[in-house]
Design an enzyme around this catalytic site. Structure first.
Site, PDB file in Angstrom:
ATOM      1  N   HIS A   1       1.086  -1.032   0.096  1.00 15.72           N
ATOM      2  CA  HIS A   1       0.004   0.060  -0.141  1.00 15.72           C
ATOM      3  C   HIS A   1       0.898   1.408  -0.086  1.00 15.72           C
ATOM      4  CE1 HIS A   1      -2.545  -3.101   1.251  1.00 15.72           C
ATOM      5  NE2 HIS A   1      -3.535  -2.482   1.225  1.00 15.72           N
TER       6      HIS A   1
ATOM      7  N   GLN B   1      -5.959  -6.689   4.502  1.00  8.30           N
ATOM      8  CA  GLN B   1      -5.491  -5.774   5.270  1.00  8.30           C
ATOM      9  C   GLN B   1      -6.600  -4.321   5.291  1.00  8.30           C
ATOM     10  OE1 GLN B   1      -1.292  -6.378   3.513  1.00  8.30           O
ATOM     11  NE2 GLN B   1      -1.234  -4.567   4.825  1.00  8.30           N
TER      12      GLN B   1
ATOM     13  N   GLU C   1       6.222  -2.088  13.320  1.00  8.92           N
ATOM     14  CA  GLU C   1       5.654  -0.719  13.184  1.00  8.92           C
ATOM     15  C   GLU C   1       5.470  -0.029  14.633  1.00  8.92           C
ATOM     16  OE1 GLU C   1       4.174  -3.474  11.841  1.00  8.92           O
ATOM     17  OE2 GLU C   1       4.091  -2.686   9.821  1.00  8.92           O
TER      18      GLU C   1
ATOM     19  N   GLY D   1       2.807   5.857  30.156  1.00 10.01           N
ATOM     20  CA  GLY D   1       3.585   4.875  31.138  1.00 10.01           C
ATOM     21  C   GLY D   1       3.848   3.523  30.444  1.00 10.01           C
TER      22      GLY D   1
END
Ligand SMILES: Cc1ncc(C[n+]2csc(CCOP(=O)(O)OP(=O)(O)O)c2C)c(N)n1
Length: 556
Positions: A29, A113, A50, A418
């Site tokens: 893509h 996807q 990612e 956190g």
């Protein structure tokens, strides 16, 4: 007439905005974007996950105080980056996330996807999220996204780019790449409010300046030193503002949690000038352990939503910290200021007493290596100007006790989300932003596992980050939390894996360290070799950092 793809238009706009590098992980893509980046010589630091690409874009944005770019493909590429998006959102880090998505013509076809509305997912955790549906709109909307991300309060944005919008071509004569993309917005303080603030500071016997991440984002190091010195007020900082006033400066008191050392009546701060502070996690919420309930507060903050949120402001100033400090200094020069040497002396004494208290750990027999010994050796032996990334939990809490930085943006650790496990990503971004500065990533053995394949990214891109794993064979902050509340240990132990060997397998240097005397020389050698390295340091799991006990006290 030359035809250009949507990917090319995106990259031309990024180049016009001054973007010099991006982080990402390929997917079909995104192919037009990857090709256009290569054509425009915008390197993509390609990561192995990612999450790391997103964190690297955050690390770049935070170390360089400029826009970070993360390119993630449709579906799982996008979902893998969600933690980073949320992290950037809570910390106001300006990152442009570009997500690929299914071609518009494939809507509702159960295609690859696809099937989730990425904009809808991103919207509550971004400053702006938008899907571009027309190729010719790419320059205009990309410029808008960049402006939104970088203007105060800054934050992440998502541009969702359907594959057919990216691959479609338009005549380049028919689209214009915007000229001025980023704007400088520095709202100034109201003059009357500044007078009231100075009047209030004048009444104070024990005033403090709290410099928060917002102050760092306003780039006000020089102005902060000028005002603090003129008014003789000690400065405490949160992590992002660490180094805004050099750690060795006589007026620097330490990170916010060190205010807990002023616990007795008559010794606590009575007026607080909070610069770019978001009251909450780093000021211990609504508790008054750090900022006394009866202290008067002058709150300078660019985002009005933060004012009065947890602490009522006696003086509220919605403005840029740099502008405000300049104006305060100019006004203060025309006044007679109070002398507060006794207060400054007690701040210095509290600092020295804390160091003395913890310093006892340096004299304990090793092995096992006490974590305080490890972080002390790291700070002693790392080169000047090292950017330190603090991951894990207790690992960075120990580091908080000893870190000394002279430049802002040089201690990058977790924020309001956190999260643990972002360290290698942040380090990739920080090292890319500052190729000539040393970068050290301090990680817990739990934290380093999240994106451990990023040792491969470090090796492939020749990023000479030195990763120090504080290996206590435990998710120690979790294990100690169980101990503090009297529960049995459950699911918080780790195995003591050889992270140094994992790093070596990816092409980095590795060292296994069991004796404290080995750590300093190994660190110096690792930095001298200028290659990515992993020092796997076996430390004692038993000691708890004082900051953990302070945080845990809120749960008991
Ligand atoms: C992504 C994520 N998962 C889980 C947690 C909960 N958590 C907070 S501290 C901690 C332990 C961290 O262990 P490690 O990285 O080994 O650092 P140490 O405390 O031992 O220094 C965990 C699991 C978290 N904050 N973030």
């Amino acid at each position: 007439m030359a035809q250009v793809t949507g990917g090319e238009l995106l990259v031309r706009t990024l180049a016009a905005a001054g973007v010099e590098t991006a982080f990402g992980l390929h997917g079909a893509h995104l192919e037009t974007i990857f090709q256009a980046c290569a054509a425009h010589r915008i390197p993509i630091v390609d990561t192995r996950h990612e999450a790391a690409a997103g964190h690297a874009a955050e690390g770049y944005a935070r170390a360089a105080r400029r826009l970070g770019i993360a390119l993630v493909t449709a579906g799982p590429g996008f979902t893998n980056a969600i933690t980073s998006l949320a992290n950037a959102y809570l910390d106001r880090t300006p990152v442009l996330y570009v997500s690929g998505s299914a071609a518009l013509r494939d809507a509702e076809t159960n295609t690859l996807q696809a099937g989730i509305d990425q904009v809808a997912v991103a919207r509550p955790i971004s400053k702006w999220a938008h899907a571009i549906t027309l190729t010719r709109d790419i320059p205009r909307l990309t410029a808008q996204a960049i402006r939104i991300a970088t203007s105060p309060p800054s934050g992440p944005v998502l541009l969702d780019m359907p594959m057919d919008v990216l691959t479609a071509t338009v005549d380049e004569e028919t689209v214009r790449i915007p000229g001025t993309i980023q704007i400088e917005a520095r709202p100034a303080a109201d003059a009357a409010a500044l007078d009231t603030a100075l009047d209030l500071l004048d009444t104070a016997e024990r005033p403090v300046i709290l410099a928060g991440a917002g102050a760092w984002q306003c780039d006000c190091a020089k102005e902060l030193a000028e005002f603090a010195e003129l008014a003789g007020i000690p400065v405490f900082s949160d992590f992002q503002a660490h180094g805004l006033l050099p750690s060795g400066h006589a007026l620097y008191g330490g990170t916010f949690h060190k205010l807990a050392d002023f616990a007795t009546a008559g010794s606590r701060p009575d007026v607080v000038l909070a610069l770019g502070v978001r009251f909450g996690l780093f000021t211990l919420g609504a508790s008054d352990r750090l900022v006394p309930a009866d202290a008067r507060v002058i709150h300078v903050e660019i985002d009005p939503r933060e004012i009065g949120k947890l602490r009522a402001a006696d003086v509220a100033i919605v403005a840029d910290s740099r502008q405000t400090l300049r104006a305060l200094t100019a006004k203060a020069r025309t006044r007679r200021l109070r002398e507060r040497s006794a207060w400054l002396e007690s701040v210095r004494a509290a600092k020295a007493a804390r160091r003395e208290r913890l310093g006892a750990a340096l004299r304990t027999a090793s092995p096992p290596i006490h974590p305080y010994q490890a972080v002390s050796a790291i700070v002693e032996h790392m080169p000047a100007e090292t950017i330190v990334i603090g991951d894990g939990a207790e690992a960075y809490q120990w580091m908080n006790e000893v870190i000394r930085q002279d430049r802002p943006g040089s201690y990058i650790t977790h924020g309001f989300l956190g999260a643990v496990g972002f360290g290698l990503g942040l380090a990739i971004g920080a090292q890319t932003a500052h190729p000539s500065r040393p970068v050290l990533c301090l990680a817990g053995d739990g934290a380093v596992g999240f994106t451990i394949a990023e040792f491969d990214t470090l090796a492939r891109h020749r990023l000479p980050v030195v990763v120090v794993v504080m290996n206590n064979r435990s998710w120690a902050a979790s294990q100690h939390f169980q101990e503090l509340i009297g529960n049995p240990i459950a699911g918080t132990r780790l195995s003591g894996a050889r992270y140094d060997q994992v790093a070596e397998a990816f092409g980095c240097e590795g060292r296994h360290i069991t004796r404290i005397e080995e750590l300093g020389p190994a660190l110096r050698e690792a930095f001298a070799r200028a290659r990515p390295a992993c020092l796997n340091v076996e430390i004692d799991v038993a000691p708890m950092p004082p900051e953990l006990a302070l945080l845990a006290s809120r749960h008991s």
